[in-house]
Enzyme design. Structure first.
Site, PDB file in Angstrom:
ATOM      1  N   LYS A   1      24.163  94.965  14.115  1.00 22.73           N
ATOM      2  CA  LYS A   1      23.185  95.833  13.835  1.00 22.73           C
ATOM      3  C   LYS A   1      23.336  96.437  12.489  1.00 22.73           C
ATOM      4  O   LYS A   1      22.454  97.262  12.160  1.00 22.73           O
ATOM      5  CB  LYS A   1      22.689  96.637  14.903  1.00 22.73           C
ATOM      6  CG  LYS A   1      22.453  95.879  16.208  1.00 22.73           C
ATOM      7  CD  LYS A   1      22.466  96.719  17.292  1.00 22.73           C
ATOM      8  CE  LYS A   1      22.671  96.048  18.464  1.00 22.73           C
ATOM      9  NZ  LYS A   1      22.545  97.049  19.767  1.00 22.73           N
TER      10      LYS A   1
ATOM     11  N   SER B   1      18.905 104.696  21.130  1.00 18.16           N
ATOM     12  CA  SER B   1      18.856 105.354  22.317  1.00 18.16           C
ATOM     13  C   SER B   1      19.951 106.270  22.612  1.00 18.16           C
ATOM     14  O   SER B   1      19.834 107.539  23.072  1.00 18.16           O
ATOM     15  CB  SER B   1      18.700 104.471  23.534  1.00 18.16           C
ATOM     16  OG  SER B   1      20.098 103.643  23.524  1.00 18.16           O
TER      17      SER B   1
ATOM     18  N   GLY C   1      21.965 100.036   8.882  1.00 22.08           N
ATOM     19  CA  GLY C   1      22.069  99.870  10.347  1.00 22.08           C
ATOM     20  C   GLY C   1      20.745 100.094  11.001  1.00 22.08           C
ATOM     21  O   GLY C   1      19.947 100.864  10.584  1.00 22.08           O
TER      22      GLY C   1
ATOM     23  N   THR D   1      20.094 100.701  21.039  1.00 24.14           N
ATOM     24  CA  THR D   1      21.206 100.620  20.368  1.00 24.14           C
ATOM     25  C   THR D   1      21.795 102.031  20.060  1.00 24.14           C
ATOM     26  O   THR D   1      21.045 103.002  20.309  1.00 24.14           O
ATOM     27  CB  THR D   1      21.376  99.788  19.285  1.00 24.14           C
ATOM     28  OG1 THR D   1      22.780  99.621  18.844  1.00 24.14           O
ATOM     29  CG2 THR D   1      20.762 100.345  17.999  1.00 24.14           C
TER      30      THR D   1
END
Length: 178
Positions: A39, A130, A51, A6
């Protein structure tokens, strides 16, 4: 199969702290399993926002642990984060958890990792996942040069920029702020 996901980016700017995250969950290297995952969550009586990036089940376990520490330390986020990171590092079962958290309230903005690190960012920007490096670079540039933007706009735009670069990040972006 492993889940990659994410980009989460949090920004403290002009007296507000905001967070933005995309919704993509990727199964392996080729399959988008979900595009609208949430998230970002509010915890501890809606006074702390987190988060997470990494495995969802692992992140939920960490969320529960952080909430327990916040209860134990009367909402002191910094102390709760340090205690959580210490427990995470010392417990062999917890060491297997594959996730990172950003947590903030009206006073603190923290990155919490499984290596026992609790970091406060130098430039009031922190990003994970990522696409985190892309989002962090974009957000830092905006905080330095875009005085007409708000924290939530910067965080959102940073994740949007990352979504154009990182294949594990999409443009279904959710934001929240304190």
């Amino acid at each position: 199969m492993r889940f990659n996901m994410t980009t989460i980016c949090s920004v403290r700017f002009n007296g507000k702290t905001a967070i933005a995250g995309d919704g993509q969950v990727t199964l392996g290297e080729k399959v988008i399993a979900k595009a609208t995952a949430r998230k970002i969550r509010r915890i501890y009586h809606d006074r702390v926002i987190i988060g997470f990036a990494g495995g969802v089940a692992d992140a939920v376990s960490l969320q529960d642990m952080l909430e327990g520490k916040l209860e134990a330390y009367n909402g002191d986020l910094r102390r709760a984060a340090v205690e959580m990171a210490q427990a995470w590092r010392k417990d062999p079962t917890l060491q297997k958890l594959n996730a990172m958290l950003i947590a903030f309230n009206d006073k603190d903005l923290l990155l919490i990792s499984g290596n026992g690190e609790v970091l406060e960012p130098d430039e009031n920007v922190v990003a994970i996942g990522s696409g985190g490096n892309f989002a962090q670079a974009a957000a830092i540039a905006m905080t330095r040069h875009a005085n007409d933007m708000q924290a939530d706009e910067i965080a959102h735009e940073a994740v949007k920029i990352a979504s154009g670069i990182d294949v594990f990040t999409d443009d279904h972006i959710v934001t929240d702020e304190i």
